[in-house]
Design an enzyme around this catalytic site. Sequence first.
Site, PDB file in Angstrom:
ATOM      1  N   TYR A   1      41.778 -29.684   5.046  1.00 22.96           N
ATOM      2  CA  TYR A   1      42.665 -30.831   4.866  1.00 22.96           C
ATOM      3  C   TYR A   1      42.167 -31.690   3.679  1.00 22.96           C
ATOM      4  O   TYR A   1      41.282 -31.284   2.958  1.00 22.96           O
ATOM      5  CB  TYR A   1      42.802 -31.599   6.191  1.00 22.96           C
ATOM      6  CG  TYR A   1      43.421 -30.698   7.241  1.00 22.96           C
ATOM      7  CD1 TYR A   1      44.770 -30.342   7.161  1.00 22.96           C
ATOM      8  CD2 TYR A   1      42.661 -30.117   8.246  1.00 22.96           C
ATOM      9  CE1 TYR A   1      45.344 -29.464   8.068  1.00 22.96           C
ATOM     10  CE2 TYR A   1      43.226 -29.235   9.164  1.00 22.96           C
ATOM     11  CZ  TYR A   1      44.566 -28.915   9.068  1.00 22.96           C
ATOM     12  OH  TYR A   1      45.129 -28.036   9.954  1.00 22.96           O
TER      13      TYR A   1
ATOM     14  N   HIS B   1      38.568 -36.471   9.843  1.00 18.49           N
ATOM     15  CA  HIS B   1      38.746 -35.008   9.816  1.00 18.49           C
ATOM     16  C   HIS B   1      38.465 -34.531   8.391  1.00 18.49           C
ATOM     17  O   HIS B   1      39.367 -34.353   7.582  1.00 18.49           O
ATOM     18  CB  HIS B   1      40.179 -34.670  10.243  1.00 18.49           C
ATOM     19  CG  HIS B   1      40.388 -33.213  10.525  1.00 18.49           C
ATOM     20  ND1 HIS B   1      39.419 -32.263  10.320  1.00 18.49           N
ATOM     21  CD2 HIS B   1      41.460 -32.540  11.013  1.00 18.49           C
ATOM     22  CE1 HIS B   1      39.893 -31.070  10.665  1.00 18.49           C
ATOM     23  NE2 HIS B   1      41.120 -31.213  11.084  1.00 18.49           N
TER      24      HIS B   1
ATOM     25  N   GLN C   1      40.735 -39.141  15.954  1.00 19.73           N
ATOM     26  CA  GLN C   1      40.459 -38.377  14.717  1.00 19.73           C
ATOM     27  C   GLN C   1      41.486 -38.738  13.643  1.00 19.73           C
ATOM     28  O   GLN C   1      42.676 -38.448  13.783  1.00 19.73           O
ATOM     29  CB  GLN C   1      40.502 -36.871  14.985  1.00 19.73           C
ATOM     30  CG  GLN C   1      40.041 -36.090  13.758  1.00 19.73           C
ATOM     31  CD  GLN C   1      40.263 -34.597  13.876  1.00 19.73           C
ATOM     32  OE1 GLN C   1      41.388 -34.134  13.994  1.00 19.73           O
ATOM     33  NE2 GLN C   1      39.184 -33.831  13.838  1.00 19.73           N
TER      34      GLN C   1
HETATM   35  C1  LIG Z   1      46.021 -25.308  18.784  1.00 24.05           C
HETATM   36  C2  LIG Z   1      44.838 -25.903  18.080  1.00 24.05           C
HETATM   37  C3  LIG Z   1      44.961 -27.139  17.466  1.00 24.05           C
HETATM   38  C4  LIG Z   1      43.859 -27.709  16.802  1.00 24.05           C
HETATM   39  N1  LIG Z   1      43.974 -28.962  16.242  1.00 24.05           N
HETATM   40  C5  LIG Z   1      42.906 -29.526  15.618  1.00 24.05           C
HETATM   41  C6  LIG Z   1      42.968 -30.838  15.071  1.00 24.05           C
HETATM   42  O1  LIG Z   1      43.985 -31.540  15.158  1.00 24.05           O
HETATM   43  N2  LIG Z   1      41.863 -31.324  14.456  1.00 24.05           N
HETATM   44  C7  LIG Z   1      40.707 -30.594  14.353  1.00 24.05           C
HETATM   45  O2  LIG Z   1      39.726 -31.080  13.795  1.00 24.05           O
HETATM   46  N3  LIG Z   1      40.614 -29.369  14.876  1.00 24.05           N
HETATM   47  C8  LIG Z   1      41.683 -28.823  15.510  1.00 24.05           C
HETATM   48  N4  LIG Z   1      41.551 -27.582  16.075  1.00 24.05           N
HETATM   49  C9  LIG Z   1      40.242 -26.914  16.017  1.00 24.05           C
HETATM   50  C10 LIG Z   1      39.444 -27.203  17.287  1.00 24.05           C
HETATM   51  O3  LIG Z   1      39.208 -28.569  17.494  1.00 24.05           O
HETATM   52  C11 LIG Z   1      38.099 -26.468  17.305  1.00 24.05           C
HETATM   53  O4  LIG Z   1      37.245 -27.039  16.337  1.00 24.05           O
HETATM   54  C12 LIG Z   1      38.251 -24.978  17.058  1.00 24.05           C
HETATM   55  O5  LIG Z   1      39.357 -24.462  17.768  1.00 24.05           O
HETATM   56  C13 LIG Z   1      37.013 -24.203  17.522  1.00 24.05           C
HETATM   57  O6  LIG Z   1      36.708 -24.523  18.856  1.00 24.05           O
HETATM   58  P1  LIG Z   1      37.127 -23.637  20.149  1.00 24.05           P
HETATM   59  O7  LIG Z   1      36.550 -22.268  19.923  1.00 24.05           O
HETATM   60  O8  LIG Z   1      36.462 -24.379  21.270  1.00 24.05           O
HETATM   61  O9  LIG Z   1      38.599 -23.618  20.218  1.00 24.05           O
HETATM   62  C14 LIG Z   1      42.629 -27.007  16.750  1.00 24.05           C
HETATM   63  C15 LIG Z   1      42.525 -25.754  17.375  1.00 24.05           C
HETATM   64  C16 LIG Z   1      43.597 -25.218  18.036  1.00 24.05           C
HETATM   65  C17 LIG Z   1      43.430 -23.882  18.696  1.00 24.05           C
END
Ligand SMILES: Cc1cc2nc3c(=O)[nH]c(=O)nc-3n(C[C@H](O)[C@H](O)[C@H](O)COP(=O)(O)O)c2cc1C
Length: 437
Positions: free
Chosen positions: A174, A169, A101
């Site tokens: 962002y 991304h 990403q």
């Molecule tokens: C600790 C943490 C770090 C994350 N880092 C990124 C990231 O680097 N890039 C991104 O697109 N989303 C990031 N996300 C978002 C997740 O990829 C995901 O889209 C979001 O948490 C919803 O999915 P979930 O309910 O399965 O956690 C992050 C989420 C968390 C909790």
Amino acid sequence: MNDILFQPLQFRNLTVKNRLFRSSISGRIDHYDGSGTQARINWEKKFAKGGVGAIISSHIPVDPAQRILPNYAMIDRDDLIPFWKEVVKSVHEYDCKFIGQLSMSGHQQDIRGVENRYRLPLSSVDGSEHFHGITGKAMSTKQISEAVRKFAEAAGRARAAGMDGVELHASNGYLFTQFLSSAINNRKDEYGGSLENRARFLMEVVEAVRAETGDDYHFQVKMNAADHHDDYFLNFGKGNTLNEGITVARWLEKAGVDALHVSVGSQFPHPRNPIGPLPVESAAITYPAMIPSGHLSFWNYLTFRYKIFWPLIQWLWRRKQPDVMEGINLAQCKAIKDAVTIPVLCTGGFQTASLIRNALENSFCDGVTIARPLMANPTLPLMFKEGLDGAPKPCSYCNKCLAHVLVDPLGCYDESRYDSYEEMMDEIMSIFKNEYF
Ligand SMILES: Cc1cc2nc3c(=O)[nH]c(=O)nc-3n(C[C@H](O)[C@H](O)[C@H](O)COP(=O)(O)O)c2cc1C
Ligand code: SF4
């Protein structure tokens, strides 16, 4: 096996063995200069071993001045390619694909690295983002062209490292969102105004990445179906609508993007992403690291630190949140999917096999991406394969992992899911112990 969860997903240039993707989970586990660590390799391997079909990396900055936090592995230099080769090799051992990403923070830069200590990060606009009050500086057209070049070169490095594809991304606040969103972008030149102008930077990057990587390389974009900018803020507009999201999705497909990854939210974190409460207690411990970052961050800190503010801050956070946690973005994802012919992935709370199966069978999406529930249960896909509908100790959506990410290692910090504090720490620290793997 006839289960749709475990049927391969065929993209134009990539086949993934099942419909379960690890969504990006970023954390400060690498070296300050952007070179990677064994802990990063161990982290990714943990999910590959747990049975996901593909891993979407945590965001990889393509420029040190555009990193969200220091200590993330980057891809801005050729000498970083060998590290990424190692990461890819280690997840391929489990028949798991790896998608890098690529990111630029813009003004949504939680903790500045030294490169921006005495200057402002570049954004689409002058002034500050609305949550922490982090100030940025509007990019000139020359700086926009340089950013386009950096994305393209980074994509070339990703391919050289053997990554199975790249993702931009372009969601969640962002740099791309700072251009795309009508709630943020107030430029008066050809990069501001109409949706076509606001999408110009993204479309230029798409064209440049495709030219660099060739037509036979998997290339997807993580995008917002809608911004919902006013979910938290009382004094700002809602930003891009679902109809605008659909238009951007169609443009991306026309420009040769192979898949879309649907998210929502004009900032990160956002009341809808990751869905759940604002983790005020954990934030009170880690948020001081952000106090110098923005002119609103000291105020935010006070609201996390003092219980008297919690009802107010949680009300703001939750007032527009839908009741649903799991599959929160499915309806908006379906609207995007119905508008394009390329595969569409959906993020947001997935952790129950029957619910995911239902979403796939009814064409809400072609695959789901999972972050927190996999952090809580890295072997969730194997559990589904054994016939379980969910993990015995599911993710509680408490969002403590998110608050910890500013200063602590990646991991699930919901102590109630473990037998003891020691067990929790053992699990979190396991990525630093090579013998664990
Ligand atoms: C600790 C943490 C770090 C994350 N880092 C990124 C990231 O680097 N890039 C991104 O697109 N989303 C990031 N996300 C978002 C997740 O990829 C995901 O889209 C979001 O948490 C919803 O999915 P979930 O309910 O399965 O956690 C992050 C989420 C968390 C909790
Ligand atoms: S800390 Fe653990 S339980 Fe809480 S949201 Fe994060 S992964 Fe889920």
